[in-house]
Design a protein around this motif. Structure first.
Motif, mmCIF file in Angstrom:
data_model
loop_
_atom_site.group_PDB
_atom_site.id
_atom_site.type_symbol
_atom_site.label_atom_id
_atom_site.label_comp_id
_atom_site.label_asym_id
_atom_site.label_seq_id
_atom_site.Cartn_x
_atom_site.Cartn_y
_atom_site.Cartn_z
ATOM 1 N N THR A 246 39.823 63.393 26.877
ATOM 2 C CA THR A 246 39.763 64.545 27.770
ATOM 3 C C THR A 246 38.568 65.448 27.483
ATOM 4 O OG1 THR A 246 41.290 65.676 26.282
ATOM 5 C CG2 THR A 246 42.228 64.608 28.230
ATOM 6 N N THR A 247 37.909 65.240 26.336
ATOM 7 C CA THR A 247 36.734 66.048 26.003
ATOM 8 C C THR A 247 35.539 65.141 25.706
ATOM 9 O OG1 THR A 247 37.230 66.149 23.627
ATOM 10 C CG2 THR A 247 38.198 67.855 25.031
ATOM 11 N N GLY B 123 39.520 74.850 25.421
ATOM 12 C CA GLY B 123 38.077 74.921 25.655
ATOM 13 C C GLY B 123 37.631 74.072 26.835
ATOM 14 N N VAL B 124 36.360 73.687 26.801
ATOM 15 C CA VAL B 124 35.763 72.925 27.905
ATOM 16 C C VAL B 124 36.157 71.454 27.833
ATOM 17 C CG1 VAL B 124 33.602 72.298 29.040
ATOM 18 C CG2 VAL B 124 33.813 74.510 27.930
ATOM 19 N N LYS B 125 36.480 70.892 28.983
ATOM 20 C CA LYS B 125 36.809 69.473 29.063
ATOM 21 C C LYS B 125 35.533 68.637 29.263
ATOM 22 C CE LYS B 125 41.491 69.876 30.984
ATOM 23 N NZ LYS B 125 42.392 69.427 32.080
ATOM 24 N N ALA B 126 35.707 67.333 29.283
ATOM 25 C CA ALA B 126 34.588 66.424 29.521
ATOM 26 C C ALA B 126 34.021 66.663 30.926
ATOM 27 C CB ALA B 126 35.038 64.980 29.365
ATOM 28 N N PHE B 127 32.731 66.421 31.060
ATOM 29 C CA PHE B 127 32.047 66.646 32.353
ATOM 30 C C PHE B 127 31.824 65.316 33.051
ATOM 31 C CE2 PHE B 127 28.033 67.065 34.783
ATOM 32 C CZ PHE B 127 28.447 68.037 35.688
ATOM 33 N N GLU B 128 32.141 65.279 34.313
ATOM 34 C CA GLU B 128 31.907 64.069 35.103
ATOM 35 C C GLU B 128 30.826 64.389 36.141
ATOM 36 O OE1 GLU B 128 35.468 62.507 36.769
ATOM 37 O OE2 GLU B 128 36.527 62.417 34.837
ATOM 38 N N GLY B 129 29.617 63.979 35.834
ATOM 39 C CA GLY B 129 28.507 64.239 36.735
ATOM 40 C C GLY B 129 28.182 63.038 37.606
ATOM 41 N N HIS B 130 26.930 62.981 38.050
ATOM 42 C CA HIS B 130 26.507 61.896 38.939
ATOM 43 C C HIS B 130 26.445 60.566 38.175
ATOM 44 C CE1 HIS B 130 22.685 63.268 37.075
ATOM 45 N NE2 HIS B 130 22.317 62.003 37.182
ATOM 46 N N ASN C 291 39.685 78.087 22.448
ATOM 47 C CA ASN C 291 39.517 78.201 23.896
ATOM 48 C C ASN C 291 38.056 78.440 24.262
ATOM 49 O OD1 ASN C 291 42.452 78.237 24.828
ATOM 50 N ND2 ASN C 291 42.452 79.885 23.324
ATOM 51 N N LYS C 292 37.243 78.811 23.271
ATOM 52 C CA LYS C 292 35.812 79.029 23.496
ATOM 53 C C LYS C 292 34.973 77.843 23.031
ATOM 54 C CE LYS C 292 36.022 84.078 23.272
ATOM 55 N NZ LYS C 292 35.519 85.308 22.608
ATOM 56 N N ALA C 293 35.613 76.718 22.761
ATOM 57 C CA ALA C 293 34.869 75.512 22.390
ATOM 58 C C ALA C 293 34.111 74.994 23.613
ATOM 59 C CB ALA C 293 35.825 74.445 21.867
ATOM 60 N N TYR C 294 32.838 74.741 23.441
ATOM 61 C CA TYR C 294 32.012 74.296 24.562
ATOM 62 C C TYR C 294 31.268 73.010 24.203
ATOM 63 C CZ TYR C 294 28.069 76.464 22.050
ATOM 64 O OH TYR C 294 27.126 76.805 21.105
ATOM 65 N N ASN C 295 30.821 72.318 25.232
ATOM 66 C CA ASN C 295 30.108 71.059 25.042
ATOM 67 C C ASN C 295 28.641 71.291 24.693
ATOM 68 O OD1 ASN C 295 32.357 69.503 25.795
ATOM 69 N ND2 ASN C 295 31.786 69.578 27.961
ATOM 70 N N PRO C 296 28.058 70.420 23.872
ATOM 71 C CA PRO C 296 26.598 70.453 23.712
ATOM 72 C C PRO C 296 25.940 70.103 25.041
ATOM 73 C CG PRO C 296 27.523 68.492 22.680
ATOM 74 C CD PRO C 296 28.686 69.353 23.072
ATOM 75 N N TYR C 297 24.717 70.557 25.216
ATOM 76 C CA TYR C 297 24.024 70.281 26.477
ATOM 77 C C TYR C 297 23.857 68.792 26.746
ATOM 78 C CZ TYR C 297 22.732 75.132 27.533
ATOM 79 O OH TYR C 297 22.743 76.452 27.880
ATOM 80 N N CYS C 298 23.900 67.982 25.694
ATOM 81 C CA CYS C 298 23.776 66.537 25.874
ATOM 82 C C CYS C 298 24.916 65.959 26.707
ATOM 83 C CB CYS C 298 23.748 65.842 24.512
ATOM 84 S SG CYS C 298 22.334 66.302 23.512
ATOM 85 N N ALA C 299 26.007 66.699 26.825
ATOM 86 C CA ALA C 299 27.128 66.243 27.651
ATOM 87 C C ALA C 299 26.784 66.304 29.133
ATOM 88 C CB ALA C 299 28.368 67.099 27.369
ATOM 89 N N TYR C 300 25.709 67.012 29.467
ATOM 90 C CA TYR C 300 25.357 67.237 30.867
ATOM 91 C C TYR C 300 24.037 66.598 31.277
ATOM 92 C CZ TYR C 300 28.845 70.788 29.875
ATOM 93 O OH TYR C 300 29.996 71.422 29.481
ATOM 94 N N SER C 301 23.177 66.337 30.295
ATOM 95 C CA SER C 301 21.865 65.782 30.621
ATOM 96 C C SER C 301 21.250 65.114 29.407
ATOM 97 C CB SER C 301 20.932 66.899 31.125
ATOM 98 O OG SER C 301 19.619 66.423 31.309
ATOM 99 N N GLY C 302 20.524 64.053 29.645
ATOM 100 C CA GLY C 302 19.820 63.363 28.567
ATOM 101 C C GLY C 302 18.529 64.048 28.174
#
Length: 206
Positions: free
Chosen positions: A145-146, A199-206, A168-179
């Motif tokens: 889920t993360t 906190g933040v869940k996993a990101f599902e992008g393009h 609840n303030k745990a966030y993803n590194p930017y690498c989770a969103y872009s290479g």
């Protein structure tokens, strides 16, 4: 933003009670909600967002777990002043220099845990972020889920031996969103043998 700075192109210890007063938790939950709002605003801003253009065009909001007061815990902070600087591994060849600044001891679900907290040596020269501490961690939700690479929490140097950790303030590194980014990999000693559904869940992008 600090998140962007992190991701660039034998002692007998007594665990303190993790219980917080109801009024204090209410204020912290309010702070968690504000954190989510600010993070979404950052991601919507083309000047600040780590999202690739395709994802930014379709972005509405990040997906968070429901804010859970049980994942706001009080931890005992133990300073570790004799630590030597080391190069922390990242998702690329970049090796930023950190120092283990201290240890955090806390309880979740009646079990005791420890996390190390680190200080980026470059940021110590920055008048805005000189007192910031870096808390990277992994847990059993990673890859499910993360984000599989773990998550981060930002802290400041505490003035006492108690620190509040708000997962609840745990966030993803930017690498989770872009290479396009190079992000620190949480050290193995900061792997929690528990699920942290906060906190933040996993990101599902393009």
């Amino acid at each position: 933003m600090l998140r962007r700075l992190f991701c660039l192109g034998g002692f007998l210890l007594v665990f303190i009670s993790s219980d917080l007063a109801y009024s204090q938790k209410a204020d912290l939950v309010k702070s968690s909600k504000e954190f989510q709002k600010e993070l979404n605003e950052e991601f919507r801003d083309p000047e600040e967002s780590p999202l690739d253009l395709e994802d930014l065009a379709n972005f509405e909001a990040l997906e968070f777990f429901e804010i859970d007061p049980d994942f706001i815990v009080k931890a005992e902070f133990v300073r570790t002043p004799a630590e030597s600087p080391f190069m922390m591994k990242t998702s690329t060849d970049r090796m930023p220099v950190y120092v283990k600044y201290g240890e955090l001891y806390f309880s979740l679900n009646n079990k005791n845990y420890k996390l190390n907290v680190y200080q980026n040596q470059e940021l110590t020269q920055d008048p805005e972020y000189f007192d910031y501490l870096f808390l990277p961690f992994t847990d059993r939700t990673n890859g499910k889920t993360t984000y599989g690479g773990g998550r981060y929490i930002d802290l400041r140097i505490p003035q006492t031996n108690e620190v509040v950790i708000d997962f609840n303030k745990a966030y993803n590194p930017y690498c989770a969103y872009s290479g396009r980014y190079s992000c620190p990999i949480p050290p193995e000693e900061n792997d929690l043998d528990i699920e942290i559904p906060a906190g933040v869940k996993a990101f599902e992008g393009h």
